[in-house]
Design an enzyme around this catalytic site. Structure first.
Site: not given
Length: 314
Positions: A80, A219, A144, A313, A257-259, A176-177, A58, A196, A217, A21
């Site tokens: 942020w 990073d 969040y 990013a 992923h690694i940018y 289990r909830r 945070e 994410c 996702s 993206r």
């Protein structure tokens, strides 16, 4: 922290190069799990210095249900800021230099990076000093904190998922909830950044509380060390609130992923030898999880390798 370093090796050696993206490009793998026994020490990365105070402020911001960056800025937490600034720079009220694709441009153009830093400082100053500006441009949408503490119930009310999961752990530990979700399809488009870390579940066994996070996702160089420490801390805090001992933190990743502009930094990090993990200290025994402040939480014995800088990013 060997599970994290092994993830870095796996991606660098066997990952798939993909677009993304942000236009930066990544190397990624799909479906990976790491496990951290919290009895072995607090999993704060030691192969590079990681800012624990920012992680604490945070997480407490999330737990208070806050969604405005002004609160974080007041604690000198800037993690942020880019997402709030992006909203401001794209607005018709903004009349400064062109900030299109500012994250990627700043990484390769020192002159533009200087201009961006100047505009960002102006933005921070207005957020901190102008209540109306902060309400309009500091709010990140229903991210969040909103979903954790005030999920819309479709009937005009809200659901406090954190209070509910604490009550569930205390009164029905074998359930289990014990689940908290941040992924609300009805509100994703209104968020500055779709969540994410999307869903987490608690598990009680032998007097210990464990937590598993599903992260859609990840990073891996910049974000994941924060995520590991944040959810390990959350596990400690919920365990403290419910009278249990912390067990494991299990981190399940979707797209890990690694940018491409982090490859050199990851390579440098993998040459470093991990050091002993620190211990977590939570002060203010009379305070509930919702009343804790950043200064109430610290780590002892943290001796990391130096920080490794890398662009974010956006």
């Amino acid at each position: 922290m060997e599970p994290y370093l092994q993830l870095c090796r796996t991606i660098m050696e066997n990952g798939t190069d993909k677009g993304d993206r942000t236009g930066t490009g990544t190397r990624s793998t799909f479906g990976h799990q790491m496990r951290f026994n919290l009895e072995d020490g607090f999993p704060l990365l030691t192969t590079k210095k990681t800012a624990f105070r920012l992680i604490v402020s945070e997480l407490l911001w999330f737990l208070k249900g806050d969604t405005n960056v002004r609160t974080l800025m007041q604690e000198n937490n800037r993690i942020w800021d880019e997402w709030a600034f992006e909203k401001w720079a794209a607005s018709p009220e903004y009349d400064g230099p062109d900030m299109t694709d500012f994250g990627r441009r700043a990484a390769s153009d020192p002159a533009f990076k200087w201009t961006l830093d100047e505009e960002m400082e102006k933005f921070r100053g207005r957020i901190l000093s102008d209540d109306g500006f902060a309400r309009k441009y500091g709010d990140l949408g229903p991210v969040y904190g909103r979903q954790w503490r005030s999920w819309p119930d479709g009937k005009g009310g809200t659901i406090d998922q954190i209070k509910n999961v604490i009550d569930s752990i205390q009164n029905n530990p074998d359930s289990r909830r014990h689940i908290v979700s941040a992924w609300n399809p009805a509100e994703v488009e209104d968020m500055a950044l779709p969540p994410c870390h999307t869903l987490f579940q608690f598990y009680v066994a032998n007097g210990k509380l464990s937590c598993q996070l599903y992260q859609r996702s990840a990073d891996v160089f910049l974000g994941v060390p924060f995520n590991i420490a944040s959810y390990a801390l959350l596990t400690h805090l919920i365990a403290r609130e419910t009278g249990l001992e912390p067990g494991e933190f299990i981190h399940t990743l979707g797209d890990a992923h690694i940018y491409s502009n982090h490859f050199d930094q990851v390579t440098e990090q993998l040459t470093r030898t991990p050091r002993p993990l620190p211990e977590l200290v939570i002060e203010a025994p009379a305070k509930s999880i919702f009343d804790l402040e950043t200064g109430d939480i610290r780590v002892e014995g943290y001796d990391p390798h130096p920080k490794i800088k890398a662009p974010i990013a956006v």
